[in-house]
Design an enzyme around this catalytic site. Sequence first.
Site, short mmCIF file in Angstrom:
data_model
loop_
_atom_site.label_atom_id
_atom_site.label_comp_id
_atom_site.label_asym_id
_atom_site.label_seq_id
_atom_site.Cartn_x
_atom_site.Cartn_y
_atom_site.Cartn_z
N LYS A 14 7.81 2.83 9.33
CA LYS A 14 8.01 1.41 10.26
C LYS A 14 8.05 0.97 8.81
CE LYS A 14 3.97 -0.30 7.99
NZ LYS A 14 4.02 -1.79 7.16
N MET A 98 3.01 8.22 -0.26
CA MET A 98 1.15 7.36 0.28
C MET A 98 1.71 6.42 -1.04
SD MET A 98 -1.14 10.66 -0.17
CE MET A 98 -2.03 10.14 -0.30
N GLY A 99 1.10 5.02 0.12
CA GLY A 99 1.45 4.08 -0.85
C GLY A 99 1.96 3.30 -0.01
N GLY A 105 0.08 7.25 6.39
CA GLY A 105 -1.21 7.29 7.37
C GLY A 105 -1.60 7.73 8.40
N SER A 107 0.56 6.71 10.53
CA SER A 107 1.62 7.13 11.63
C SER A 107 0.88 8.48 11.78
CB SER A 107 3.08 7.34 11.25
OG SER A 107 4.00 7.83 12.01
N ASP A 139 -2.29 -0.13 11.01
CA ASP A 139 -0.98 0.05 12.04
C ASP A 139 -0.77 1.28 12.96
OD1 ASP A 139 -0.58 -1.73 10.12
OD2 ASP A 139 0.37 -0.25 8.69
#
Length: 286
Positions: A14, A98-99, A105, A107, A139
């Site tokens: 996203k 990541m991050g 994560g 999703s 999220d």
Amino acid sequence: MYTEVPLTLPAPAKLNRMLHIVGRRQDGYHALQTIFQIIDLSDQLSFMPRNDGAIELTSQVDGVAHDDNLIVRAARLLQQATRTDKGALITLEKHLPMGGGLGGGSSNAATTLIGLNHLWQTGLSRTALAELGLGLGADVPVFIHGHSAWAEGVGEKLTPITLDTPWFVVIHPHVSVSTPAVFQDPELTRDSHAITMARALQGGAPEWRNDCEAIVRKRYPQIAEALDWLAQHAPSSRLTGTGACLFAAFDSQQAAQDVAKQAGQYWHSWVARGLNTSPLQDALGC
């Protein structure tokens, strides 16, 4: 123990087209107003059911213990909520950084909840799955509902919306951002004036901005450099979430590809199409 054919599903990314911080709640979390848009960059997850109740993630993620991975936590949460005795062998094909502020994560967790609910035939509604998922991350619900959304609260109060679907250049400047450090920074803007969804959807400055960007720029000069570079090609360039990824919208795929190719000389870059409906919905036919 296993079926012959695994269920393979996407876990899409996203973008936060805008992100305003309008207050801080008594529980320490920040009150947000944001616009989520799903894009066509995805991790892939494959699920093979087991009859022994075990949850096994075969793919290791650097720096994340097996039992701490949101995929494993989501699977076990669904087991507990539905009291099923079924398990799963899960494989992750990781593409999202990541991050990076792309929600990878979260999703992954959402796809796990939806995929195993389907595979195990546990029968929970999307609303029930979103309520479960919220305990894993703010999220997660937007990925479970699978639609572009206006979000408030900590990001869990969702109203589906229809956005434009431009081509995006997404850049990851080879740095990892600490989300807690950004939200704890004393200089972070926490008093943006709340606006209506209708006003937000009109788009453009000053409504479409990211209140985390100033802090991230200060803490991570690599991101500031990438943002300044991208802004030369698209004035609408901004951070997604707390970063590290940044993005800009383009009218055509070719224009986005041209800029992404230049960006690729310095950073990891992608071209992605904006979507209003998640490819996860399409994969399951719902």
